[in-house]
Scaffold this motif. Sequence first.
Motif, PDB file in Angstrom:
ATOM      1  N   ARG A  53     -18.106   2.619  -1.914  1.00  0.00           N
ATOM      2  CA  ARG A  53     -19.266   2.217  -2.724  1.00  0.00           C
ATOM      3  C   ARG A  53     -18.908   2.111  -4.210  1.00  0.00           C
ATOM      4  O   ARG A  53     -19.363   1.208  -4.903  1.00  0.00           O
ATOM      5  CB  ARG A  53     -20.395   3.222  -2.539  1.00  0.00           C
ATOM      6  N   LYS A  54     -18.084   3.040  -4.683  1.00  0.00           N
ATOM      7  CA  LYS A  54     -17.752   3.076  -6.110  1.00  0.00           C
ATOM      8  C   LYS A  54     -16.684   2.063  -6.499  1.00  0.00           C
ATOM      9  O   LYS A  54     -16.769   1.423  -7.550  1.00  0.00           O
ATOM     10  CB  LYS A  54     -17.262   4.476  -6.493  1.00  0.00           C
ATOM     11  N   TYR A  55     -15.637   1.935  -5.665  1.00  0.00           N
ATOM     12  CA  TYR A  55     -14.435   1.275  -6.120  1.00  0.00           C
ATOM     13  C   TYR A  55     -13.998   0.049  -5.319  1.00  0.00           C
ATOM     14  O   TYR A  55     -13.257  -0.782  -5.858  1.00  0.00           O
ATOM     15  CB  TYR A  55     -13.271   2.270  -6.124  1.00  0.00           C
ATOM     16  N   PHE A  56     -14.413  -0.059  -4.056  1.00  0.00           N
ATOM     17  CA  PHE A  56     -13.872  -1.127  -3.219  1.00  0.00           C
ATOM     18  C   PHE A  56     -14.646  -2.419  -3.374  1.00  0.00           C
ATOM     19  O   PHE A  56     -15.848  -2.417  -3.638  1.00  0.00           O
ATOM     20  CB  PHE A  56     -13.849  -0.716  -1.748  1.00  0.00           C
ATOM     21  N   VAL A  57     -13.951  -3.529  -3.187  1.00  0.00           N
ATOM     22  CA  VAL A  57     -14.587  -4.840  -3.219  1.00  0.00           C
ATOM     23  C   VAL A  57     -15.576  -4.980  -2.067  1.00  0.00           C
ATOM     24  O   VAL A  57     -16.661  -5.541  -2.208  1.00  0.00           O
ATOM     25  CB  VAL A  57     -13.524  -5.958  -3.164  1.00  0.00           C
ATOM     26  N   SER A  58     -15.217  -4.456  -0.907  1.00  0.00           N
ATOM     27  CA  SER A  58     -16.094  -4.507   0.271  1.00  0.00           C
ATOM     28  C   SER A  58     -15.802  -3.308   1.155  1.00  0.00           C
ATOM     29  O   SER A  58     -14.817  -2.580   0.964  1.00  0.00           O
ATOM     30  CB  SER A  58     -15.867  -5.803   1.048  1.00  0.00           C
ATOM     31  N   SER A  59     -16.632  -3.094   2.159  1.00  0.00           N
ATOM     32  CA  SER A  59     -16.463  -1.966   3.074  1.00  0.00           C
ATOM     33  C   SER A  59     -15.227  -2.126   3.950  1.00  0.00           C
ATOM     34  O   SER A  59     -14.793  -1.162   4.594  1.00  0.00           O
ATOM     35  CB  SER A  59     -17.704  -1.816   3.946  1.00  0.00           C
ATOM     36  N   ALA A  60     -14.636  -3.327   3.984  1.00  0.00           N
ATOM     37  CA  ALA A  60     -13.426  -3.528   4.780  1.00  0.00           C
ATOM     38  C   ALA A  60     -12.271  -2.662   4.265  1.00  0.00           C
ATOM     39  O   ALA A  60     -11.317  -2.376   5.000  1.00  0.00           O
ATOM     40  CB  ALA A  60     -13.016  -4.999   4.742  1.00  0.00           C
ATOM     41  N   GLY A  61     -12.378  -2.216   3.036  1.00  0.00           N
ATOM     42  CA  GLY A  61     -11.342  -1.363   2.476  1.00  0.00           C
ATOM     43  C   GLY A  61     -11.229  -0.026   3.189  1.00  0.00           C
ATOM     44  O   GLY A  61     -10.164   0.594   3.189  1.00  0.00           O
ATOM     45  N   ILE A  62     -12.306   0.435   3.796  1.00  0.00           N
ATOM     46  CA  ILE A  62     -12.277   1.721   4.496  1.00  0.00           C
ATOM     47  C   ILE A  62     -11.271   1.685   5.641  1.00  0.00           C
ATOM     48  O   ILE A  62     -10.428   2.572   5.783  1.00  0.00           O
ATOM     49  CB  ILE A  62     -13.688   2.075   5.013  1.00  0.00           C
ATOM     50  N   SER A  63     -11.353   0.661   6.487  1.00  0.00           N
ATOM     51  CA  SER A  63     -10.441   0.562   7.619  1.00  0.00           C
ATOM     52  C   SER A  63      -9.001   0.350   7.150  1.00  0.00           C
ATOM     53  O   SER A  63      -8.059   0.852   7.776  1.00  0.00           O
ATOM     54  CB  SER A  63     -10.877  -0.572   8.556  1.00  0.00           C
ATOM     55  N   GLN A  64      -8.799  -0.383   6.043  1.00  0.00           N
ATOM     56  CA  GLN A  64      -7.450  -0.580   5.517  1.00  0.00           C
ATOM     57  C   GLN A  64      -6.833   0.742   5.073  1.00  0.00           C
ATOM     58  O   GLN A  64      -5.681   1.043   5.382  1.00  0.00           O
ATOM     59  CB  GLN A  64      -7.480  -1.552   4.340  1.00  0.00           C
TER      60      GLN A  64
END
Length: 448
Positions: A53-64
Amino acid sequence: MTRLSRGLGISWLGVTALFVTHAHALSVLPSDEAQDLIAYKVKSGDTLLELSRKYFVSSAGISQVARINLLEDADRITVGQTLSIPRQSVKHWSSVARVMGMSCASSYNPEQGSTKLLVGTPLHEGALIKVPAGCHTALLLEDSSIMRLPSGAVLKLSTLRKNALEKAPEVRLELANGRVELDVMKERSPLTPFEIRTPRSVMGVRGTQFRVGFSPETQSSLVEVTEGIVKTQGNADLESVDLTQGMGVTIDPSGKASDPEALLPPPRYASFSKSASHPTEVSVQLQHMDNAGSFQADIATTANLSGLRRTQQWATPEFRIDRLINQAMFYQVAAVSKNGLLGSPALMAFCAAPASTEQARCSAVFDTPLADGSSIAFTLNRQNGALYQEVIRTHNLTALNGKFAVKDLRPGYYNWSLSYPLAKASADQAGVHQSGAFELIALPTAAQ
């Protein structure tokens, strides 16, 4: 051998890559893949969802992040754990480079057309800077790194941006002509890219000072390291060469690197003589150096070499000063080896002593073009035996027309540091931080 960093187009060695690390680092620069990862230490209360929520462009960053860090449970990360986060998944915004010095008008292309540069001009990603022959331009990055562009340089700021997780900006440069001199902030994270590309190669910079040159006439190259560690390899070499501080190599036209050799030490002042035909002219002699093939100097009116600057070469350890005045003129002198390697420099400041050198009192000027009314922190120390004695320490110095002068300086060795914030700059702009040292040499001007 032709001097390789004399305003020539740099073609970059014909090597696969040139890697640079901190002087104290034990391993070489990370691979390109590693440079695309940001190291983040988990804090109390962090979860991958909250980081997203704070830093990623999208939630897809979580899985990466979960995949790269081999997390069995993406909902569980521990305080103190270091996560590798893909740089492209983190929010970013434009960073700024500012013109902090120039000897004459340069130009740049922001997107189309051409615009003249002025001191303080903000430059953004995509700007193409063109430095005319005989000119010099210095740029300040947001982390206080300084880039100096000598005569004829053509440099594009291909990437200049910051992200939400790193303090220093990501910098990628494309050098199309000439050369660039770098004084990179030493506290930069080794994973934050600072990269220079030329038409033939790529170089990563990590808090180090060095020079690279290529001569189209001889098709030979060189690397000179003044601070840090450089890992380089000629295209005909089977193994790379680690160059440490004070070392250099030449690379012949076949792509074969020479054995590393120690750079020549800083030249030292020996004596002076006056001209019989020109009363104001002084000839300065340096101490003899057995392996020196020639000498080179950058000449400036200010101790921090930020403004007006010109370069001269001499075949012998002797040079002429047309006229001495009370204000010191600064000569950053280095010896060139017979193999064409430029040695470690010495900064000598020459001024006039109307009576005797013991009674001489001279002034030194410092360039602060971006201070714009800001309070300047300044420290000046003079060597006294094996120790340095404090001459000035202030946090409230102000500049006039982008400069200030220190008066009544006795001959001797000095070191200094200055810093100031930039007016109307963002909160994360580091401002200007510079330091250096010089030997003040007063020469009698009265008739002997």
